[in-house]
Design an enzyme around this catalytic site. Structure first.
Site, PDB file in Angstrom:
ATOM      1  N   ASP A 194       0.415  -1.065   0.270  1.00  0.00           N
ATOM      2  CA  ASP A 194      -0.293   0.164   0.205  1.00  0.00           C
ATOM      3  C   ASP A 194       1.074   1.193   0.441  1.00  0.00           C
ATOM      4  OD1 ASP A 194      -2.815  -0.798   0.009  1.00  0.00           O
ATOM      5  OD2 ASP A 194      -2.442  -1.889   2.087  1.00  0.00           O
ATOM      6  N   ASP A 226      -6.495  -4.652  -6.108  1.00  0.00           N
ATOM      7  CA  ASP A 226      -6.947  -2.778  -5.212  1.00  0.00           C
ATOM      8  C   ASP A 226      -5.076  -2.088  -5.791  1.00  0.00           C
ATOM      9  OD1 ASP A 226      -8.103  -4.903  -3.507  1.00  0.00           O
ATOM     10  OD2 ASP A 226      -8.714  -3.463  -2.696  1.00  0.00           O
TER      11      ASP A 226
END
Length: 370
Positions: A90, A149
């Site tokens: 992330d 994602d």
């Protein structure tokens, strides 16, 4: 749209002052529980930690409000240490949406250096045997998971590679995109949430969900992560395969029989309780921002349809149905997002990334279409 954007930005500047007054100096806002009048915060390692400072910078870019800039600077200061974090994929969300946005607005070279360091950290998650970046570490549920994602974090790698950084970052981003193209999508161009890989052989253990309704369902936010990610990859590479995939995902979304008229998706396109299923404002905001960029690379009716759909979304998100009254909602901008319904986490609550992509979409509309 000019009036709507100006009004939204002025509202955001005021509303985020409410939020800034509630967040402890060493933490980041995460969500708000209205029933308890309780702000939910996170440490800086939480995957959403970059969205609050990023939104502040986007608001400042429009309003030049000094207090907004001051708060943005404070939040960057506590976030910077995460540039060396390698615990998951992330870093793009955490560091590019914050420091990358700050650099875009200020051109401060110190921010560029932070982004470069973050790209180096993210690249350590690349696994040559599966030709992809491993999203999360192994667990009882997944051996080597790669989630849709992850397409969102490739912008960090591509931007650094294009702006003087190591060319291997570009190669990693392209390889990851190609592997995802091969394994993540169904015949109807919907995507799985999680593909679990065998690190030893490079093969696929299974295709599953973590936040969607079922393994074979189309988790709402997952679909728009893919749309946004392949649009970004086309921006950097001009590879027609990525543009083609982005257009196919857009067609899936915009023509889906379960897409509501206001274009704010249900949390999962296959949720069993549609039309009573929860909506996900974050998915709508991400889709609006992605479609506005995709329209830059298309022509004719396709381009017009993308812009029109984005306008529909932005008008909906700017209405009382989704935008909080000033001073309410803990200081967050948007109501009605869904973090993870299967885990009963952040269901029908505000989320920092919903606000971020809402403001990004408004900024993009102003920059490209006014």
């Amino acid at each position: 749209m000019q009036q709507l954007i100006d009004e939204d930005m002025q509202f955001a500047a005021q509303q985020y002052k409410v939020l800034a007054g509630k967040v402890p100096a060493t933490e980041m806002p995460r969500s708000y529980i209205a029933a308890k009048d309780s702000l939910v915060t996170s440490n800086t390692k939480w995957w959403c930690s970059g969205f609050y400072p990023g939104t502040l910078w986007l608001i400042y870019g429009h309003t030049k409000d000094a207090a907004t800039k001051e708060e943005a600077l404070k939040r960057l200061a506590i976030l910077e240490k995460e540039k060396t974090y390698t615990g998951n994929h992330d870093l793009g969300f955490m560091m590019y949406c914050s420091f990358g946005t700050a650099y875009d607005i200020t051109k401060d070279p110190a921010y560029k250096e932070v982004v470069f360091t973050a790209a180096r950290s993210l690249s350590t998650r690349y696994r040559p045997s599966i030709k992809a970046i491993q999203s999360w570490d192994s667990s009882k549920n997944f051996k080597c998971p790669v989630i849709i994602d992850n397409m969102m974090n490739l912008e960090l790698l591509e931007w650094v590679s294009k702006n003087g950084g190591d060319k291997k970052y570009h190669e990693i981003a392209v390889t990851h995109s190609n592997t995802t193209l091969q394994n993540h999508f169904r015949a109807d161009n919907s995507s799985y949430h999680v593909v679990d890989y065998n690190l030893a052989t490079g093969g696929v253990w299974g295709k599953k969900t973590h936040q969607g309704f079922a393994d074979e369902s189309a988790w709402g936010r997952g679909q728009v992560w893919g749309l946004y990610g392949y649009t970004v990859m086309y921006r950097f590479t001009k590879d027609g395969a990525y543009l083609n995939q982005a257009n196919k995902i857009a067609a899936y979304l915009l023509n889906h029989p379960n897409m509501p008229a206001d274009k704010i998706p249900y949390w999962d396109f296959d949720a069993p309780d549609i039309p009573r299923a929860k909506r996900d404002a974050s998915a709508g905001a991400i889709m609006a921002s992605a479609l506005l960029e995709l329209a830059q690379y298309t022509k004719g009716k396709q381009r017009t349809d993308y812009i029109s759909a984005s306008e529909t979304i932005l008008k909906a998100l700017s209405s009382p149905a989704y935008r909080a009254p000033l001073g309410s909602n803990g200081g967050f901008l948007l109501l009605h997002s869904v973090g993870s319904l299967p885990h009963q986490s952040e269901v029908d609550q505000p989320l920092t990334y919903a606000d971020y992509y809402f403001i990004e979409a408004l900024s993009r509309y102003k920059k490209w279409y006014l």
